[in-house]
Design a protein around this motif. Sequence first.
Motif, PDB file in Angstrom:
ATOM      1  N   VAL A 403       6.729  33.481  -9.140  1.00  0.00           N
ATOM      2  CA  VAL A 403       8.106  33.163  -9.524  1.00  0.00           C
ATOM      3  C   VAL A 403       8.108  32.057 -10.574  1.00  0.00           C
ATOM      4  CG1 VAL A 403       8.994  33.858  -7.266  1.00  0.00           C
ATOM      5  CG2 VAL A 403       8.431  31.449  -7.684  1.00  0.00           C
ATOM      6  N   ARG A 404       9.144  32.043 -11.376  1.00  0.00           N
ATOM      7  CA  ARG A 404       9.285  31.032 -12.421  1.00  0.00           C
ATOM      8  C   ARG A 404      10.540  30.200 -12.185  1.00  0.00           C
ATOM      9  NH1 ARG A 404       6.503  33.324 -17.994  1.00  0.00           N
ATOM     10  NH2 ARG A 404       4.718  34.301 -16.965  1.00  0.00           N
ATOM     11  N   SER A 405      10.887  30.031 -10.915  1.00  0.00           N
ATOM     12  CA  SER A 405      12.073  29.254 -10.539  1.00  0.00           C
ATOM     13  C   SER A 405      11.728  28.016  -9.739  1.00  0.00           C
ATOM     14  CB  SER A 405      13.032  30.130  -9.729  1.00  0.00           C
ATOM     15  OG  SER A 405      12.368  30.675  -8.594  1.00  0.00           O
ATOM     16  N   GLY A 406      10.455  27.622  -9.735  1.00  0.00           N
ATOM     17  CA  GLY A 406      10.051  26.423  -9.011  1.00  0.00           C
ATOM     18  C   GLY A 406       9.233  26.739  -7.774  1.00  0.00           C
ATOM     19  N   ARG A 407       8.507  25.746  -7.331  1.00  0.00           N
ATOM     20  CA  ARG A 407       7.598  25.933  -6.200  1.00  0.00           C
ATOM     21  C   ARG A 407       8.350  25.888  -4.876  1.00  0.00           C
ATOM     22  NH1 ARG A 407       2.724  22.046  -8.627  1.00  0.00           N
ATOM     23  NH2 ARG A 407       2.086  23.543 -10.246  1.00  0.00           N
ATOM     24  N   ARG A 408       7.841  26.662  -3.919  1.00  0.00           N
ATOM     25  CA  ARG A 408       8.430  26.737  -2.582  1.00  0.00           C
ATOM     26  C   ARG A 408       7.301  26.839  -1.554  1.00  0.00           C
ATOM     27  NH1 ARG A 408      13.030  31.390  -4.026  1.00  0.00           N
ATOM     28  NH2 ARG A 408      13.494  30.551  -6.094  1.00  0.00           N
ATOM     29  N   HIS A 409       7.703  26.739  -0.300  1.00  0.00           N
ATOM     30  CA  HIS A 409       6.742  26.867   0.791  1.00  0.00           C
ATOM     31  C   HIS A 409       6.726  28.333   1.245  1.00  0.00           C
ATOM     32  CE1 HIS A 409       5.778  22.609   1.321  1.00  0.00           C
ATOM     33  NE2 HIS A 409       7.053  22.369   1.026  1.00  0.00           N
ATOM     34  N   PHE A 410       6.015  29.155   0.480  1.00  0.00           N
ATOM     35  CA  PHE A 410       5.982  30.590   0.746  1.00  0.00           C
ATOM     36  C   PHE A 410       5.139  30.894   1.974  1.00  0.00           C
ATOM     37  CE2 PHE A 410       6.977  30.578  -3.834  1.00  0.00           C
ATOM     38  CZ  PHE A 410       8.087  31.413  -3.835  1.00  0.00           C
ATOM     39  N   VAL A 411       5.670  31.751   2.838  1.00  0.00           N
ATOM     40  CA  VAL A 411       4.963  32.119   4.059  1.00  0.00           C
ATOM     41  C   VAL A 411       3.631  32.790   3.732  1.00  0.00           C
ATOM     42  CG1 VAL A 411       5.021  33.666   6.059  1.00  0.00           C
ATOM     43  CG2 VAL A 411       7.017  32.240   5.513  1.00  0.00           C
ATOM     44  N   TYR A 412       3.615  33.660   2.721  1.00  0.00           N
ATOM     45  CA  TYR A 412       2.376  34.360   2.387  1.00  0.00           C
ATOM     46  C   TYR A 412       1.291  33.375   1.965  1.00  0.00           C
ATOM     47  CZ  TYR A 412      -0.968  37.487   0.197  1.00  0.00           C
ATOM     48  OH  TYR A 412      -2.124  38.141  -0.147  1.00  0.00           O
ATOM     49  N   SER A 413       1.649  32.348   1.221  1.00  0.00           N
ATOM     50  CA  SER A 413       0.649  31.356   0.808  1.00  0.00           C
ATOM     51  C   SER A 413       0.068  30.639   2.014  1.00  0.00           C
ATOM     52  CB  SER A 413       1.282  30.355  -0.166  1.00  0.00           C
ATOM     53  OG  SER A 413       1.709  31.004  -1.346  1.00  0.00           O
ATOM     54  N   LYS A 414       0.937  30.275   2.982  1.00  0.00           N
ATOM     55  CA  LYS A 414       0.445  29.633   4.205  1.00  0.00           C
ATOM     56  C   LYS A 414      -0.455  30.595   4.985  1.00  0.00           C
ATOM     57  CE  LYS A 414       3.557  26.501   3.099  1.00  0.00           C
ATOM     58  NZ  LYS A 414       3.207  25.341   2.257  1.00  0.00           N
ATOM     59  N   LEU A 415      -0.027  31.861   5.045  1.00  0.00           N
ATOM     60  CA  LEU A 415      -0.800  32.866   5.763  1.00  0.00           C
ATOM     61  C   LEU A 415      -2.218  32.962   5.216  1.00  0.00           C
ATOM     62  CD1 LEU A 415      -0.959  35.379   7.701  1.00  0.00           C
ATOM     63  CD2 LEU A 415      -0.189  36.739   5.733  1.00  0.00           C
ATOM     64  N   MET A 416      -2.347  32.971   3.899  1.00  0.00           N
ATOM     65  CA  MET A 416      -3.673  33.120   3.320  1.00  0.00           C
ATOM     66  C   MET A 416      -4.492  31.835   3.406  1.00  0.00           C
ATOM     67  SD  MET A 416      -3.717  36.259   2.885  1.00  0.00           S
ATOM     68  CE  MET A 416      -5.383  36.373   2.248  1.00  0.00           C
ATOM     69  N   CYS A 417      -3.846  30.681   3.487  1.00  0.00           N
ATOM     70  CA  CYS A 417      -4.593  29.452   3.806  1.00  0.00           C
ATOM     71  C   CYS A 417      -5.130  29.535   5.226  1.00  0.00           C
ATOM     72  CB  CYS A 417      -3.705  28.228   3.619  1.00  0.00           C
ATOM     73  SG  CYS A 417      -3.397  27.802   1.883  1.00  0.00           S
ATOM     74  N   TRP A 418      -4.313  30.075   6.143  1.00  0.00           N
ATOM     75  CA  TRP A 418      -4.800  30.314   7.502  1.00  0.00           C
ATOM     76  C   TRP A 418      -5.988  31.271   7.466  1.00  0.00           C
ATOM     77  CZ3 TRP A 418      -5.058  35.032  10.071  1.00  0.00           C
ATOM     78  CH2 TRP A 418      -5.408  34.972  11.422  1.00  0.00           C
ATOM     79  N   MET A 419      -5.887  32.313   6.635  1.00  0.00           N
ATOM     80  CA  MET A 419      -6.974  33.278   6.527  1.00  0.00           C
ATOM     81  C   MET A 419      -8.236  32.615   6.002  1.00  0.00           C
ATOM     82  SD  MET A 419      -7.443  36.384   7.327  1.00  0.00           S
ATOM     83  CE  MET A 419      -8.862  37.457   7.210  1.00  0.00           C
ATOM     84  N   ALA A 420      -8.080  31.636   5.120  1.00  0.00           N
ATOM     85  CA  ALA A 420      -9.243  30.904   4.612  1.00  0.00           C
ATOM     86  C   ALA A 420      -9.989  30.228   5.761  1.00  0.00           C
ATOM     87  CB  ALA A 420      -8.803  29.876   3.577  1.00  0.00           C
ATOM     88  N   THR A 421      -9.246  29.637   6.695  1.00  0.00           N
ATOM     89  CA  THR A 421      -9.913  28.987   7.823  1.00  0.00           C
ATOM     90  C   THR A 421     -10.606  30.012   8.707  1.00  0.00           C
ATOM     91  OG1 THR A 421      -7.990  29.011   9.329  1.00  0.00           O
ATOM     92  CG2 THR A 421      -8.178  27.159   7.790  1.00  0.00           C
ATOM     93  N   ARG A 422      -9.971  31.159   8.931  1.00  0.00           N
ATOM     94  CA  ARG A 422     -10.571  32.199   9.769  1.00  0.00           C
ATOM     95  C   ARG A 422     -11.888  32.692   9.162  1.00  0.00           C
ATOM     96  NH1 ARG A 422      -9.467  33.135  14.830  1.00  0.00           N
ATOM     97  NH2 ARG A 422      -9.830  35.368  14.553  1.00  0.00           N
ATOM     98  N   CYS A 423     -11.854  32.986   7.855  1.00  0.00           N
ATOM     99  CA  CYS A 423     -13.063  33.479   7.196  1.00  0.00           C
ATOM    100  C   CYS A 423     -14.139  32.399   7.184  1.00  0.00           C
ATOM    101  CB  CYS A 423     -12.739  33.925   5.783  1.00  0.00           C
ATOM    102  SG  CYS A 423     -11.723  35.416   5.679  1.00  0.00           S
ATOM    103  N   GLY A 424     -13.735  31.160   6.936  1.00  0.00           N
ATOM    104  CA  GLY A 424     -14.693  30.066   6.937  1.00  0.00           C
ATOM    105  C   GLY A 424     -15.383  29.912   8.273  1.00  0.00           C
ATOM    106  N   ILE A 425     -14.619  29.987   9.348  1.00  0.00           N
ATOM    107  CA  ILE A 425     -15.187  29.854  10.694  1.00  0.00           C
ATOM    108  C   ILE A 425     -16.184  30.979  10.956  1.00  0.00           C
ATOM    109  CG2 ILE A 425     -14.631  30.012  13.153  1.00  0.00           C
ATOM    110  CD1 ILE A 425     -11.946  28.585  12.417  1.00  0.00           C
ATOM    111  N   GLN A 426     -15.810  32.222  10.581  1.00  0.00           N
ATOM    112  CA  GLN A 426     -16.673  33.361  10.859  1.00  0.00           C
ATOM    113  C   GLN A 426     -17.929  33.374   9.985  1.00  0.00           C
ATOM    114  OE1 GLN A 426     -14.401  37.027  10.820  1.00  0.00           O
ATOM    115  NE2 GLN A 426     -12.790  36.165  12.108  1.00  0.00           N
TER     116      GLN A 426
END
Length: 617
Positions: A403-426
């Motif tokens: 988006v070009r309307s400013g930054r937000r706390h997008f759920v998908y971005s948080k989800l993939m940060c969570w996924m980063a921790t899952r992959c890192g742990i495994q």
Amino acid sequence: MRTAIGDYALLSDCQTAALVSKGGAIDWLCLPCFDSRAVFARVLGEDAGHWSIAPRGESAPRRSYLAGSLVLRTEYRTPAGEVAVTDALATGPNAGGHELGADAPHVLVRVLEGIRGDVEIEAEFAPRPEYGLVRQLLIPVDGGLRCHGGPHALGLSSPVPLDVSDCAHARFTVRPGERIAFALDYVLAGQTPRLRTPEETEDLLAETLGAWRGWSALHERYRGAWQDEVHHSGRVLQALTYRPSGAIVAAPTTSLPEAMGGPRNWDYRYSWVRDAAFALNALWTAACPDEAVAFFDWMAQAAAADPRAGRDLQIVFGVRGECDLTERELGHLPGWRDSSPVRIGNDAWQQRQLDVYGELLCAAHRLRAYLPRADATTLHFLASLVDTACARWKEPDEGIWEVRSGRRHFVYSKLMCWMATRCGIQMADLLGAEDRVPYWRRVGDEIRAAIEEQGWNDEVGAYTQAFGSRVLDASTLMMPLVGFAPADDPRMLATIHAIHAHLTDARGMVYRYAAMDDGLDGGEGTFLLCTFWLAGALALAGEVDEAERVFERAAATANDVGLMAEEVDTRTGELLGNFPQAFSHVGLVNAAWMISRVRSGAIGPQNVADGSAFCSD
């Protein structure tokens, strides 16, 4: 330009691509690679260059790719008889196996064959380098033309005489059993382009067909529902691969609009890190583990190029790893059906998109059997990505949809940060980061709690686009696909059903998100990738019959040669956006695999929470 986007077929030598219309016109070709300046760009403006070969007068075209290849054959039926044109971008003498296109000679081959009757043909050759800014000097020589001007010199090998003015014309007759072979060679300005004999051109065509079929025979391992479509999509993804580096472009075109009239027109001839998890999964599934490893090697090296602390991980690169993709407009081009502006470059390279940490790590997880062979620097880099996701997940960003309307706390971005921790742990043992696991697990639990508390909206009855938002967003369909929650979890099931009911058009195709201010004027069509996501999520929820119906609707948007664009016009059903779109073919492959696995009982809601639906074998 009035030609529909869906009227084009793709040619590729795994270094660049051409679009050829049903009417026999090459209306898009960049040489020598995907993001080079176009020699033919009539798809974006009538005077921007083309090369047409077709019967004079009325004809009915019927076309297909020759089996196991992206060599195109178009048969024209006319009142006088029938003639066929076979088109290909030559892949090179050492092609085959997983090195398809490694030695591409940058030659476009077009061979006519008389089938029945005497058919009169008209050809027009109008090269216009620099997106139509340059009119080359066309010099008749024995065997064709040499063309000079701008950054390219071209050699047109022609067995028929050509009339030359500001372009070259020919009229000639093809008789039954006769073959007439043309070739277009590219060299840099200052060099002398080669002219080929008809026999040499025929050899290039046969070599290219054999190379594609050799590649397909080695790589098409998927067995399951929609097998032909999956294998074809694997070939399309291979065609969108820049073989020298392994990068996959999002699409081979620029500025084909998301809605008629613009202005959502972007240059997609680059490689997004985000595509990694999706494309790698599709490549692994469809055919191509070797290509998946090559893509990961390129991606990891490009993404690791900037070591400065605190710098956002860049989300898109040029096919050779270039970082600066500064966007500009080409004011001399009106755009497809007057959809302006025409842009080259893409300013998304400067955006913050925190989801890419998870997607890059998900790609690494898919290839974890390969990681023991990776160097220590790459392993350290991957471990640092988990740390960075843990440190930055609370920050706002521009999100998956850029988006070009400013930054937000997008759920998908948080989800993939969570996924980063899952992959890192495994992968902690492979990364030499076992001591980081308690920290990664604690932060992963914090991200999960935040998504469940702030990403869920009781009034909407669904997970929404951003914390505190009421906007439905198809990216939340990825929550069950990456194992955040089982698809039959009450909240997840409610989200799937809300998107199915309220974020689809009359044809049942899915929009990216509901109406919102995204910083851009104009609307857009429905998004094929999102529709395939819905099919996969429904399958995981146990609604397999409906999943198959959704899949079939999305797959049916492909044109007569099985190519899909990014979006579909909600009024007309026409294909919209850059074409063909890698993400759409990735979506088809991943959804077909998911539905097949659920239908067979191999996976389901009961075992998806560990991420097995997306990032495991």
